[in-house]
Motif scaffolding. Structure first.
Motif, mmCIF file in Angstrom:
data_model
loop_
_atom_site.group_PDB
_atom_site.id
_atom_site.type_symbol
_atom_site.label_atom_id
_atom_site.label_comp_id
_atom_site.label_asym_id
_atom_site.label_seq_id
_atom_site.Cartn_x
_atom_site.Cartn_y
_atom_site.Cartn_z
ATOM 1 N N THR A 64 0.829 -1.217 0.000
ATOM 2 C CA THR A 64 0.000 0.000 0.000
ATOM 3 C C THR A 64 0.856 1.257 0.000
ATOM 4 O OG1 THR A 64 -0.198 -0.102 2.431
ATOM 5 C CG2 THR A 64 -1.968 -1.090 1.149
ATOM 6 N N ARG A 65 1.973 1.233 0.718
ATOM 7 C CA ARG A 65 2.859 2.407 0.718
ATOM 8 C C ARG A 65 3.433 2.663 -0.669
ATOM 9 N NH1 ARG A 65 4.276 0.852 6.113
ATOM 10 N NH2 ARG A 65 5.948 -0.521 5.370
ATOM 11 N N THR A 68 0.551 3.822 -3.001
ATOM 12 C CA THR A 68 0.173 5.192 -2.654
ATOM 13 C C THR A 68 1.186 6.187 -3.206
ATOM 14 O OG1 THR A 68 -1.005 4.546 -0.639
ATOM 15 C CG2 THR A 68 -0.198 6.816 -0.750
ATOM 16 N N ASN A 71 0.743 6.314 -7.035
ATOM 17 C CA ASN A 71 -0.506 7.008 -7.372
ATOM 18 C C ASN A 71 -0.395 8.507 -7.115
ATOM 19 O OD1 ASN A 71 -1.726 4.662 -8.195
ATOM 20 N ND2 ASN A 71 -2.999 4.409 -6.374
ATOM 21 N N ASP A 72 0.243 8.877 -5.994
ATOM 22 C CA ASP A 72 0.436 10.299 -5.701
ATOM 23 C C ASP A 72 1.240 10.977 -6.806
ATOM 24 O OD1 ASP A 72 -0.946 10.062 -3.351
ATOM 25 O OD2 ASP A 72 0.771 10.358 -2.026
ATOM 26 N N GLU A 101 -7.924 6.980 -0.453
ATOM 27 C CA GLU A 101 -6.727 7.587 -1.042
ATOM 28 C C GLU A 101 -6.074 8.539 -0.057
ATOM 29 O OE1 GLU A 101 -5.325 10.129 -4.997
ATOM 30 O OE2 GLU A 101 -7.436 9.632 -4.694
ATOM 31 N N GLY A 104 -4.146 6.631 2.380
ATOM 32 C CA GLY A 104 -3.054 5.841 1.823
ATOM 33 C C GLY A 104 -3.315 4.353 1.906
ATOM 34 N N GLU A 105 -4.585 3.955 1.729
ATOM 35 C CA GLU A 105 -4.968 2.551 1.894
ATOM 36 C C GLU A 105 -5.224 1.837 0.572
ATOM 37 O OE1 GLU A 105 -7.201 2.907 6.250
ATOM 38 O OE2 GLU A 105 -8.392 2.619 4.439
ATOM 39 N N GLN A 106 -4.928 2.451 -0.535
ATOM 40 C CA GLN A 106 -5.250 1.832 -1.808
ATOM 41 C C GLN A 106 -4.196 0.814 -2.229
ATOM 42 O OE1 GLN A 106 -5.870 5.079 -4.592
ATOM 43 N NE2 GLN A 106 -8.055 5.029 -4.199
ATOM 44 N N ARG A 109 -6.864 0.513 -7.568
ATOM 45 C CA ARG A 109 -7.450 1.844 -7.653
ATOM 46 C C ARG A 109 -8.958 1.818 -7.482
ATOM 47 N NH1 ARG A 109 -3.849 3.430 -12.792
ATOM 48 N NH2 ARG A 109 -1.897 3.701 -11.675
#
Length: 207
Positions: A64-65, A68, A71-72, A101, A104-106, A109
């Protein structure tokens, strides 16, 4: 093997790098994109990364990190491209990620959950100019994010919705109303908005 002796070990990570599907290679590819079409192609590799990391036995928290962070970076690149299209904002602003989002749990998507926080402007004309700038900026961002694999929010919780692109004083009133009048739709709003996170723009504005 060299001269009959072990020289080194090829790991899954080595293969990921060669295939361009390691987290680092995807981040570098995202950062170098200059248009939405190229960014969309790069963003498709995120799901491949998740599968490879799972095969390597990576922990869910680490995945997830990584997702995230990637995605960021995709979102920030979209917004940087949007700024080139619409021009610089007339006031300071912060792009907010909301819900999962924002936490930060995605891993895979979900739909877009975002908002736009504009700085307060004492001059009414400057405030109106900021709103005129925000509409095409948010519209471009929404379509670009769809192209990059982030579907639109069915509930319309996106900066594209004028309700969710407001100056700081309006956001303060929103939060105050949700807290003081939870029966008026507050639980739904708090589940989404109270986990906001600034992913682009002026981080201090959202502090």
């Amino acid at each position: 093997v060299e001269s009959g002796a072990v020289k080194g070990i090829i790991t899954n990570h080595d293969l990921m790098i060669l295939q361009g599907t390691s987290p680092l290679s995807v981040v570098q590819e995202v950062e170098h994109q200059q248009d939405v079409a190229g960014l969309a192609l790069a963003s498709r590799k995120v799901s491949q990364i998740v599968g490879l990391l799972l095969k390597e036995g990576a922990r869910a928290a680490n995945i997830t990190r990584i997702v995230t962070e990637i995605n960021d970076r995709i979102v920030r690149r979209v917004l940087e491209i949007a700024e080139r299209k619409t021009g610089h904002a007339p006031v300071r602003y912060a792009w907010l990620a909301l819900g999962s989002e924002g936490r930060g749990e995605q891993i895979f998507r979900t739909d877009q959950d975002n908002a736009l926080l504009l700085d307060d402007a004492a001059d009414p004309e400057l405030a109106a100019e900021a709103q005129r700038w925000a509409e095409p900026f948010a519209s471009f961002a929404k379509e670009a994010l769809v192209a990059c694999g982030f579907p639109p929010c069915p509930a319309g919780i996106m900066a594209l919705n004028p309700v969710w692109r407001q100056p700081l004083r309006a956001w303060r009133k929103y939060f105050s109303d949700w807290i003081q009048n939870p029966a008026g739709g507050g639980p739904l709003q708090t589940a989404v908005f109270f986990d906001f996170r600034v992913v682009h723009g002026d981080a201090l504005l959202g502090a």
